[in-house]
Design a protein around this motif. Structure first.
Motif, mmCIF file in Angstrom:
data_model
loop_
_atom_site.group_PDB
_atom_site.id
_atom_site.type_symbol
_atom_site.label_atom_id
_atom_site.label_comp_id
_atom_site.label_asym_id
_atom_site.label_seq_id
_atom_site.Cartn_x
_atom_site.Cartn_y
_atom_site.Cartn_z
ATOM 1 N N GLY A 93 0.788 -1.227 0.000
ATOM 2 C CA GLY A 93 0.000 0.000 0.000
ATOM 3 C C GLY A 93 0.819 1.274 0.000
ATOM 4 O O GLY A 93 0.285 2.349 0.178
ATOM 5 N N THR A 94 2.128 1.183 -0.209
ATOM 6 C CA THR A 94 2.973 2.382 -0.245
ATOM 7 C C THR A 94 3.461 2.624 -1.659
ATOM 8 O O THR A 94 3.232 1.827 -2.563
ATOM 9 C CB THR A 94 4.197 2.233 0.691
ATOM 10 N N ASN A 95 4.173 3.696 -1.847
ATOM 11 C CA ASN A 95 4.733 4.044 -3.158
ATOM 12 C C ASN A 95 6.083 3.338 -3.328
ATOM 13 O O ASN A 95 7.116 3.960 -3.467
ATOM 14 C CB ASN A 95 4.893 5.564 -3.258
ATOM 15 N N ALA A 96 6.060 2.022 -3.304
ATOM 16 C CA ALA A 96 7.274 1.214 -3.386
ATOM 17 C C ALA A 96 7.588 0.847 -4.830
ATOM 18 O O ALA A 96 6.727 0.908 -5.702
ATOM 19 C CB ALA A 96 7.108 -0.050 -2.562
ATOM 20 N N ALA A 97 8.829 0.451 -5.055
ATOM 21 C CA ALA A 97 9.257 -0.005 -6.377
ATOM 22 C C ALA A 97 9.648 -1.473 -6.299
ATOM 23 O O ALA A 97 10.223 -1.924 -5.311
ATOM 24 C CB ALA A 97 10.446 0.819 -6.846
ATOM 25 N N SER A 98 9.331 -2.199 -7.347
ATOM 26 C CA SER A 98 9.745 -3.591 -7.487
ATOM 27 C C SER A 98 10.477 -3.712 -8.814
ATOM 28 O O SER A 98 10.016 -3.202 -9.833
ATOM 29 C CB SER A 98 8.536 -4.515 -7.484
ATOM 30 N N PHE A 99 11.633 -4.363 -8.775
ATOM 31 C CA PHE A 99 12.426 -4.522 -9.992
ATOM 32 C C PHE A 99 13.297 -5.755 -9.873
ATOM 33 O O PHE A 99 13.510 -6.279 -8.783
ATOM 34 C CB PHE A 99 13.282 -3.275 -10.251
ATOM 35 N N ALA A 100 13.804 -6.203 -11.000
ATOM 36 C CA ALA A 100 14.668 -7.380 -11.027
ATOM 37 C C ALA A 100 16.108 -6.974 -10.717
ATOM 38 O O ALA A 100 16.580 -5.924 -11.172
ATOM 39 C CB ALA A 100 14.611 -8.038 -12.397
ATOM 40 N N CYS A 101 16.802 -7.805 -9.956
ATOM 41 C CA CYS A 101 18.217 -7.582 -9.680
ATOM 42 C C CYS A 101 18.955 -7.537 -11.016
ATOM 43 O O CYS A 101 18.743 -8.390 -11.875
ATOM 44 C CB CYS A 101 18.761 -8.721 -8.813
ATOM 45 N N PRO A 102 19.837 -6.545 -11.202
ATOM 46 C CA PRO A 102 20.567 -6.439 -12.462
ATOM 47 C C PRO A 102 21.480 -7.635 -12.753
ATOM 48 O O PRO A 102 21.809 -7.894 -13.900
ATOM 49 C CB PRO A 102 21.407 -5.168 -12.299
ATOM 50 N N GLU A 103 21.886 -8.353 -11.727
ATOM 51 C CA GLU A 103 22.803 -9.478 -11.909
ATOM 52 C C GLU A 103 22.089 -10.811 -12.112
ATOM 53 O O GLU A 103 22.446 -11.572 -12.997
ATOM 54 C CB GLU A 103 23.751 -9.591 -10.706
ATOM 55 N N TYR A 118 21.236 -1.401 -1.111
ATOM 56 C CA TYR A 118 20.538 -2.672 -0.935
ATOM 57 C C TYR A 118 21.459 -3.778 -1.400
ATOM 58 O O TYR A 118 22.396 -3.537 -2.174
ATOM 59 C CB TYR A 118 19.215 -2.709 -1.711
ATOM 60 N N GLN A 119 21.221 -4.984 -0.916
ATOM 61 C CA GLN A 119 21.998 -6.133 -1.348
ATOM 62 C C GLN A 119 21.043 -7.267 -1.717
ATOM 63 O O GLN A 119 20.162 -7.620 -0.937
ATOM 64 C CB GLN A 119 22.948 -6.603 -0.252
ATOM 65 N N CYS A 120 21.233 -7.832 -2.884
ATOM 66 C CA CYS A 120 20.403 -8.925 -3.352
ATOM 67 C C CYS A 120 20.658 -10.152 -2.471
ATOM 68 O O CYS A 120 21.807 -10.530 -2.250
ATOM 69 C CB CYS A 120 20.727 -9.258 -4.806
ATOM 70 N N PRO A 121 19.597 -10.755 -1.942
ATOM 71 C CA PRO A 121 19.781 -11.923 -1.072
ATOM 72 C C PRO A 121 20.230 -13.169 -1.830
ATOM 73 O O PRO A 121 20.766 -14.090 -1.226
ATOM 74 C CB PRO A 121 18.401 -12.137 -0.457
ATOM 75 N N ASP A 122 20.066 -13.188 -3.148
ATOM 76 C CA ASP A 122 20.467 -14.361 -3.932
ATOM 77 C C ASP A 122 21.916 -14.321 -4.374
ATOM 78 O O ASP A 122 22.663 -15.258 -4.189
ATOM 79 C CB ASP A 122 19.562 -14.532 -5.160
ATOM 80 N N CYS A 123 22.341 -13.193 -4.982
ATOM 81 C CA CYS A 123 23.689 -13.142 -5.562
ATOM 82 C C CYS A 123 24.644 -12.210 -4.849
ATOM 83 O O CYS A 123 25.834 -12.198 -5.123
ATOM 84 C CB CYS A 123 23.602 -12.772 -7.032
ATOM 85 N N GLY A 124 24.125 -11.350 -3.947
ATOM 86 C CA GLY A 124 24.986 -10.434 -3.212
ATOM 87 C C GLY A 124 25.254 -9.114 -3.917
ATOM 88 O O GLY A 124 26.005 -8.291 -3.409
ATOM 89 N N PHE A 125 24.641 -8.895 -5.088
ATOM 90 C CA PHE A 125 24.816 -7.615 -5.794
ATOM 91 C C PHE A 125 24.394 -6.466 -4.883
ATOM 92 O O PHE A 125 23.372 -6.540 -4.213
ATOM 93 C CB PHE A 125 23.968 -7.598 -7.079
ATOM 94 N N THR A 126 25.180 -5.395 -4.843
ATOM 95 C CA THR A 126 24.860 -4.221 -4.037
ATOM 96 C C THR A 126 24.624 -3.040 -4.960
ATOM 97 O O THR A 126 25.411 -2.793 -5.865
ATOM 98 C CB THR A 126 26.004 -3.896 -3.062
ATOM 99 N N GLY A 127 23.549 -2.320 -4.714
ATOM 100 C CA GLY A 127 23.225 -1.160 -5.531
ATOM 101 C C GLY A 127 22.669 -0.033 -4.688
ATOM 102 O O GLY A 127 22.326 -0.212 -3.526
ATOM 103 N N PRO A 128 22.608 1.134 -5.297
ATOM 104 C CA PRO A 128 22.064 2.307 -4.582
ATOM 105 C C PRO A 128 20.551 2.353 -4.602
ATOM 106 O O PRO A 128 19.907 1.862 -5.450
ATOM 107 C CB PRO A 128 22.629 3.486 -5.356
#
Length: 57
Positions: A19-29, A47-57
């Motif tokens: 119910g918030t103004n959140a974003a959902s997207f696929a991990c780039p990796e 943020y850090q992807c829980p699957d591959c460990g990719f870190t992004g802003p």
């Protein structure tokens, strides 16, 4: 924690994003679905992807 509970929380701060103004997207990796709240996106919190460990802003 179930998959449904993880999908409803911001990956950066952990707040429930239903119910918030959140974003959902696929991990780039690896393509894992990432959810972030509007505040974390605006502040460019890391943020850090829980699957591959990719870190992004």
């Amino acid at each position: 924690m179930s998959q449904t509970d993880q999908e409803q929380k911001c990956i950066s701060c952990g707040i429930r994003i239903a119910g918030t103004n959140a974003a959902s997207f696929a991990c780039p990796e690896c393509g894992h679905e990432i959810h972030r709240c509007a505040t974390c996106r605006k502040q460019s919190n890391l943020y850090q992807c829980p699957d591959c460990g990719f870190t992004g802003p």
